[in-house]
Design an enzyme around this catalytic site. Structure first.
Site, PDB file in Angstrom:
ATOM      1  N   GLU A 131       0.874  -1.184   0.000  1.00 20.59           N
ATOM      2  CA  GLU A 131       0.000   0.000   0.000  1.00 20.59           C
ATOM      3  C   GLU A 131       0.907   1.228   0.000  1.00 20.59           C
ATOM      4  O   GLU A 131       2.115   1.103   0.235  1.00 20.59           O
ATOM      5  CB  GLU A 131      -0.896  -0.024   1.246  1.00 20.59           C
ATOM      6  CG  GLU A 131      -1.860  -1.204   1.225  1.00 20.59           C
ATOM      7  CD  GLU A 131      -2.884  -1.195   2.364  1.00 20.59           C
ATOM      8  OE1 GLU A 131      -2.822  -0.299   3.236  1.00 20.59           O
ATOM      9  OE2 GLU A 131      -3.740  -2.103   2.356  1.00 20.59           O
ATOM     10  N   SER A 136       7.331  -3.367   3.331  1.00 24.49           N
ATOM     11  CA  SER A 136       7.964  -4.387   4.175  1.00 24.49           C
ATOM     12  C   SER A 136       7.033  -4.822   5.306  1.00 24.49           C
ATOM     13  O   SER A 136       6.939  -6.015   5.617  1.00 24.49           O
ATOM     14  CB  SER A 136       9.248  -3.828   4.803  1.00 24.49           C
ATOM     15  OG  SER A 136      10.090  -3.287   3.831  1.00 24.49           O
ATOM     16  N   THR A 162       2.566  -5.013 -10.005  1.00 22.07           N
ATOM     17  CA  THR A 162       3.144  -5.413 -11.284  1.00 22.07           C
ATOM     18  C   THR A 162       2.034  -6.083 -12.085  1.00 22.07           C
ATOM     19  O   THR A 162       1.320  -6.935 -11.548  1.00 22.07           O
ATOM     20  CB  THR A 162       4.325  -6.372 -11.057  1.00 22.07           C
ATOM     21  OG1 THR A 162       5.271  -5.701 -10.226  1.00 22.07           O
ATOM     22  CG2 THR A 162       4.989  -6.766 -12.361  1.00 22.07           C
ATOM     23  N   ARG A 284      37.448  -3.943 -27.383  1.00 21.81           N
ATOM     24  CA  ARG A 284      38.016  -2.623 -27.118  1.00 21.81           C
ATOM     25  C   ARG A 284      39.526  -2.736 -26.881  1.00 21.81           C
ATOM     26  O   ARG A 284      39.979  -3.618 -26.132  1.00 21.81           O
ATOM     27  CB  ARG A 284      37.345  -2.043 -25.865  1.00 21.81           C
ATOM     28  CG  ARG A 284      37.787  -0.664 -25.502  1.00 21.81           C
ATOM     29  CD  ARG A 284      37.202   0.352 -26.441  1.00 21.81           C
ATOM     30  NE  ARG A 284      37.471   1.708 -26.002  1.00 21.81           N
ATOM     31  CZ  ARG A 284      37.206   2.763 -26.753  1.00 21.81           C
ATOM     32  NH1 ARG A 284      36.658   2.612 -27.960  1.00 21.81           N
ATOM     33  NH2 ARG A 284      37.454   3.970 -26.313  1.00 21.81           N
ATOM     34  N   HIS A 354      32.640  -1.215 -20.044  1.00 17.20           N
ATOM     35  CA  HIS A 354      32.226  -0.499 -21.257  1.00 17.20           C
ATOM     36  C   HIS A 354      32.746   0.947 -21.312  1.00 17.20           C
ATOM     37  O   HIS A 354      32.513   1.636 -22.317  1.00 17.20           O
ATOM     38  CB  HIS A 354      30.701  -0.474 -21.366  1.00 17.20           C
ATOM     39  CG  HIS A 354      30.105  -1.737 -21.915  1.00 17.20           C
ATOM     40  ND1 HIS A 354      30.026  -2.905 -21.191  1.00 17.20           N
ATOM     41  CD2 HIS A 354      29.559  -2.012 -23.118  1.00 17.20           C
ATOM     42  CE1 HIS A 354      29.449  -3.845 -21.923  1.00 17.20           C
ATOM     43  NE2 HIS A 354      29.166  -3.339 -23.105  1.00 17.20           N
ATOM     44  N   GLU A 379       9.844  -8.334  -3.764  1.00 17.09           N
ATOM     45  CA  GLU A 379       9.685  -9.555  -2.935  1.00 17.09           C
ATOM     46  C   GLU A 379      10.474  -9.447  -1.635  1.00 17.09           C
ATOM     47  O   GLU A 379      10.930 -10.456  -1.098  1.00 17.09           O
ATOM     48  CB  GLU A 379      10.119 -10.839  -3.671  1.00 17.09           C
ATOM     49  CG  GLU A 379       9.636 -11.018  -5.083  1.00 17.09           C
ATOM     50  CD  GLU A 379       8.166 -11.361  -5.184  1.00 17.09           C
ATOM     51  OE1 GLU A 379       7.529 -11.596  -4.148  1.00 17.09           O
ATOM     52  OE2 GLU A 379       7.657 -11.366  -6.315  1.00 17.09           O
ATOM     53  N   THR A 381      13.034  -6.413   0.607  1.00 14.30           N
ATOM     54  CA  THR A 381      14.355  -5.780   0.466  1.00 14.30           C
ATOM     55  C   THR A 381      15.447  -6.654   1.089  1.00 14.30           C
ATOM     56  O   THR A 381      15.157  -7.628   1.793  1.00 14.30           O
ATOM     57  CB  THR A 381      14.356  -4.412   1.192  1.00 14.30           C
ATOM     58  OG1 THR A 381      14.142  -4.659   2.587  1.00 14.30           O
ATOM     59  CG2 THR A 381      13.268  -3.488   0.672  1.00 14.30           C
ATOM     60  N   GLU A 383      17.272  -5.924   3.564  1.00 13.78           N
ATOM     61  CA  GLU A 383      17.162  -5.900   5.041  1.00 13.78           C
ATOM     62  C   GLU A 383      16.131  -6.931   5.502  1.00 13.78           C
ATOM     63  O   GLU A 383      16.342  -7.641   6.494  1.00 13.78           O
ATOM     64  CB  GLU A 383      16.752  -4.494   5.526  1.00 13.78           C
ATOM     65  CG  GLU A 383      17.848  -3.439   5.411  1.00 13.78           C
ATOM     66  CD  GLU A 383      18.147  -3.010   3.966  1.00 13.78           C
ATOM     67  OE1 GLU A 383      17.224  -3.109   3.123  1.00 13.78           O
ATOM     68  OE2 GLU A 383      19.278  -2.603   3.692  1.00 13.78           O
TER      69      GLU A 383
HETATM   70  C1  LIG Z   1       8.817  -2.009  -9.637  1.00 15.48           C
HETATM   71  C2  LIG Z   1       8.168  -2.563  -8.418  1.00 15.48           C
HETATM   72  C3  LIG Z   1       7.219  -3.574  -8.550  1.00 15.48           C
HETATM   73  C4  LIG Z   1       6.544  -4.050  -7.420  1.00 15.48           C
HETATM   74  N1  LIG Z   1       5.571  -5.002  -7.568  1.00 15.48           N
HETATM   75  C5  LIG Z   1       4.806  -5.354  -6.505  1.00 15.48           C
HETATM   76  C6  LIG Z   1       3.685  -6.225  -6.654  1.00 15.48           C
HETATM   77  O1  LIG Z   1       3.430  -6.752  -7.743  1.00 15.48           O
HETATM   78  N2  LIG Z   1       2.892  -6.465  -5.583  1.00 15.48           N
HETATM   79  C7  LIG Z   1       3.149  -5.921  -4.355  1.00 15.48           C
HETATM   80  O2  LIG Z   1       2.396  -6.177  -3.419  1.00 15.48           O
HETATM   81  N3  LIG Z   1       4.233  -5.107  -4.161  1.00 15.48           N
HETATM   82  C8  LIG Z   1       5.047  -4.813  -5.205  1.00 15.48           C
HETATM   83  N4  LIG Z   1       6.133  -3.974  -5.043  1.00 15.48           N
HETATM   84  C9  LIG Z   1       6.373  -3.390  -3.731  1.00 15.48           C
HETATM   85  C10 LIG Z   1       7.595  -3.955  -3.040  1.00 15.48           C
HETATM   86  O3  LIG Z   1       7.321  -5.242  -2.574  1.00 15.48           O
HETATM   87  C11 LIG Z   1       7.958  -2.971  -1.912  1.00 15.48           C
HETATM   88  O4  LIG Z   1       8.419  -1.773  -2.508  1.00 15.48           O
HETATM   89  C12 LIG Z   1       9.017  -3.557  -1.003  1.00 15.48           C
HETATM   90  O5  LIG Z   1       8.482  -4.620  -0.244  1.00 15.48           O
HETATM   91  C13 LIG Z   1       9.569  -2.495  -0.044  1.00 15.48           C
HETATM   92  O6  LIG Z   1       8.538  -1.809   0.583  1.00 15.48           O
HETATM   93  P1  LIG Z   1       8.538  -0.205   0.609  1.00 15.48           P
HETATM   94  O7  LIG Z   1       8.806   0.282  -0.739  1.00 15.48           O
HETATM   95  O8  LIG Z   1       7.270   0.231   1.280  1.00 15.48           O
HETATM   96  O9  LIG Z   1       9.752   0.171   1.533  1.00 15.48           O
HETATM   97  P2  LIG Z   1       9.713   0.268   3.134  1.00 15.48           P
HETATM   98  O10 LIG Z   1       9.091  -0.938   3.713  1.00 15.48           O
HETATM   99  O11 LIG Z   1       9.146   1.584   3.494  1.00 15.48           O
HETATM  100  O12 LIG Z   1      11.263   0.239   3.460  1.00 15.48           O
HETATM  101  C14 LIG Z   1      12.105   1.387   3.259  1.00 15.48           C
HETATM  102  C15 LIG Z   1      13.533   1.018   3.690  1.00 15.48           C
HETATM  103  O13 LIG Z   1      13.535   0.652   5.081  1.00 15.48           O
HETATM  104  C16 LIG Z   1      14.059  -0.664   5.227  1.00 15.48           C
HETATM  105  N5  LIG Z   1      13.352  -1.324   6.320  1.00 15.48           N
HETATM  106  C17 LIG Z   1      12.009  -1.477   6.472  1.00 15.48           C
HETATM  107  N6  LIG Z   1      11.746  -2.142   7.601  1.00 15.48           N
HETATM  108  C18 LIG Z   1      12.944  -2.445   8.187  1.00 15.48           C
HETATM  109  C19 LIG Z   1      13.332  -3.146   9.380  1.00 15.48           C
HETATM  110  N7  LIG Z   1      12.443  -3.691  10.198  1.00 15.48           N
HETATM  111  N8  LIG Z   1      14.655  -3.252   9.657  1.00 15.48           N
HETATM  112  C20 LIG Z   1      15.590  -2.707   8.819  1.00 15.48           C
HETATM  113  N9  LIG Z   1      15.280  -2.029   7.665  1.00 15.48           N
HETATM  114  C21 LIG Z   1      13.972  -1.911   7.365  1.00 15.48           C
HETATM  115  C22 LIG Z   1      13.826  -1.353   3.894  1.00 15.48           C
HETATM  116  O14 LIG Z   1      14.708  -2.446   3.710  1.00 15.48           O
HETATM  117  C23 LIG Z   1      14.077  -0.205   2.941  1.00 15.48           C
HETATM  118  O15 LIG Z   1      15.464  -0.044   2.759  1.00 15.48           O
HETATM  119  C24 LIG Z   1       6.862  -3.525  -6.143  1.00 15.48           C
HETATM  120  C25 LIG Z   1       7.846  -2.533  -6.028  1.00 15.48           C
HETATM  121  C26 LIG Z   1       8.492  -2.054  -7.136  1.00 15.48           C
HETATM  122  C27 LIG Z   1       9.527  -0.959  -6.969  1.00 15.48           C
END
Ligand SMILES: Cc1cc2nc3c(=O)[nH]c(=O)nc-3n(C[C@H](O)[C@H](O)[C@H](O)COP(=O)(O)OP(=O)(O)OC[C@H]3O[C@@H](n4cnc5c(N)ncnc54)[C@H](O)[C@@H]3O)c2cc1C
Length: 401
Positions: A131, A136, A162, A284, A354, A379, A381, A383
């Site tokens: 959302e 995460s 996606t 190259r 390159h 799927e 990060t 972390e």
């Molecule tokens: C191109 C793309 C396609 C995607 N497709 C899908 C999809 O099909 N379906 C779907 O449901 N989602 C999808 N996602 C979402 C993706 O799964 C999330 O972006 C990802 O899980 C990270 O969540 P966030 O972006 O909210 O980051 P956040 O959860 O806000 O995290 C931000 C940072 O804080 C770190 N962090 C968070 N919690 C902790 C913790 N407890 N300890 C240490 N570090 C922490 C994270 O590692 C990250 O570096 C997609 C994302 C992208 C970019």
């Protein structure tokens, strides 16, 4: 030359499938990928070709019209496809996760209704947990379903789907209060709904809007969208598995196989980067010889190839563990973590090899450089993978003092 990332112990059928896919990638994907990606164009011809090859049904059981293949076969196909263009592997990945969740958790009626058309590629899947305020921390989901007779009414906003536009079936995770009183742990009050919709953008079903595509730095061609539910009515028989409160576990099961998949994508992109790097290094010349003859470049190639091999071995191990029926969250987490980090490093090294040309859009490595970072996030990060790995290690190595 013996190619990198060989897999031992494959059956004749697996070898045949992989050779067909590799051929398709070399002839139909690689020659057009970069141009389509620069135009952010959906690769319809490629998708039609994958449909013809039966790839949308690769892991769907034969009784539903699929090929009934293993996770390993699937992951090796994803690796080949990502070697051609990562976005194409993204098109089949969410479809695969939804089909897998249906196969594992769906009611008989749900399987009969969806799986045969999913196997044919006529229904295509997307899955939606994230959302705007969370990715995460899935337990913080705020989208809600409220029961109203034989239906549920869904409200809330989802992010980062996606295939959100091109799919016709979305597995959506929301909170559902029914039967889960106040104070129930968040992961026990979540439900997966199977939401059917028209492909496209705008109001694709009463109460369900898919706004336009999110503009991304890479991973183009495949659409990534938001999803807005405003009084969306879903019949009770479209609760995955027929029982509320199991959504979190169903999604985590799906994401676990998805992680093997992302690892496989990392392997494929890294292999392509290596191929581009080793080729350019022999074309190259500087200081009177091929740059491949400078030891510094050979060391780079050696490091890149070693990373390609290591990531491939871990990915194969994680897939085989799941195929054997064992829990594989540790192996999948490790494979996803290592393959995505190594992929980024191998791509960066190929880019450096390159020189200035890596910065030009004429060279394929420029596209890979923008694609690799997505694997660090999708799927879960790095972390989050390390949290999973760490917890599992402490389970396995519990101090008995
Ligand atoms: C191109 C793309 C396609 C995607 N497709 C899908 C999809 O099909 N379906 C779907 O449901 N989602 C999808 N996602 C979402 C993706 O799964 C999330 O972006 C990802 O899980 C990270 O969540 P966030 O972006 O909210 O980051 P956040 O959860 O806000 O995290 C931000 C940072 O804080 C770190 N962090 C968070 N919690 C902790 C913790 N407890 N300890 C240490 N570090 C922490 C994270 O590692 C990250 O570096 C997609 C994302 C992208 C970019």
């Amino acid at each position: 030359m013996s190619r990198l990332a060989q897999t031992h112990g494959l059956t004749d059928v697996q070898r045949e499938i992989l050779s067909t896919v590799r051929d398709f990638v070399d002839k139909e994907i690689i020659p057009v990928a970069t141009e389509l990606e620069h135009r952010d164009e959906y690769p319809q011809d490629i998708v039609d070709g994958l449909k013809e090859l039966g790839l949308f049904g690769l892991m769907i059981p034969e009784e539903y019209g699929g090929l009934g293949e293993s996770l390993l076969t699937y992951a090796l196909c994803v690796e080949e496809i990502a070697r051609g263009w990562m976005s194409v592997s993204g098109i089949i990945n969410t479809h695969f996760i939804v089909a897998y969740m249906l196969k594992q958790h769906g009611t008989r009626e749900q399987k009969d209704h969806f799986l045969p058309r999913m196997a044919a590629g006529d229904i295509r899947g997307a899955f939606s947990m994230s959302e705007p305020a969370l990715g995460s921390d899935v337990s913080a989901i705020s989208s809600k379903a409220v029961r109203d007779g034989e239906e549920y009414v869904l409200n809330g906003q989802k992010m980062w789907l996606t295939n959100g536009g091109t799919s016709s079936l979305v597995a959506v995770l929301v909170k559902s209060d029914e039967g889960h009183p106040e104070g129930t742990a968040p992961h026990k009050s979540m439900t997966t709904f199977l939401v059917e919709k028209e492909p496209g953008f705008g109001e694709v079903r009463p109460g369900l809007t898919i706004p336009g595509k999110i503009d991304k730095m890479g991973y183009k061609g495949v659409d990534t969208t938001e999803l807005i539910m405003d009084g969306l009515r879903i019949p009770a028989n479209r609760v995955l598995g027929g029982v509320t409160g199991r959504g979190f576990y169903q999604m985590m099961d799906g994401v676990e196989v998805g992680r093997v998949n992302v690892a496989a994508r990392g392997c494929g992109v890294a292999q392509r980067a290596f191929e581009l790097g080793v080729r350019y290094a022999q074309q190259r010349h500087t200081f009177g010889k091929q740059i491949a003859q400078h030891q510094a470049i050979q060391f780079k190639l050696a490091e890149m190839a070693t990373k390609v091999e290591a990531a491939h071995a871990m990915m194969v191990n994680a897939a085989r563990k799941k195929d054997s029926g064992e829990r594989n969250d540790l192996e999948a987490g490790m494979a996803k973590y290592l393959a995505s980090e190594y992929c980024k490093e191998v791509v960066e090294d190929a880019f450096r090899i390159h020189g200035g040309y890596g910065f030009s859009k004429e060279y394929e490595i420029e596209r890979l450089y923008r694609e690799a970072p997505m694997l660090l996030i999708g799927e879960g990060t790095a972390e989050i993978q390390k949290m999973i790995i760490g917890r599992r290690l402490l389970e396995e190595y519990r101090f008995q003092g």
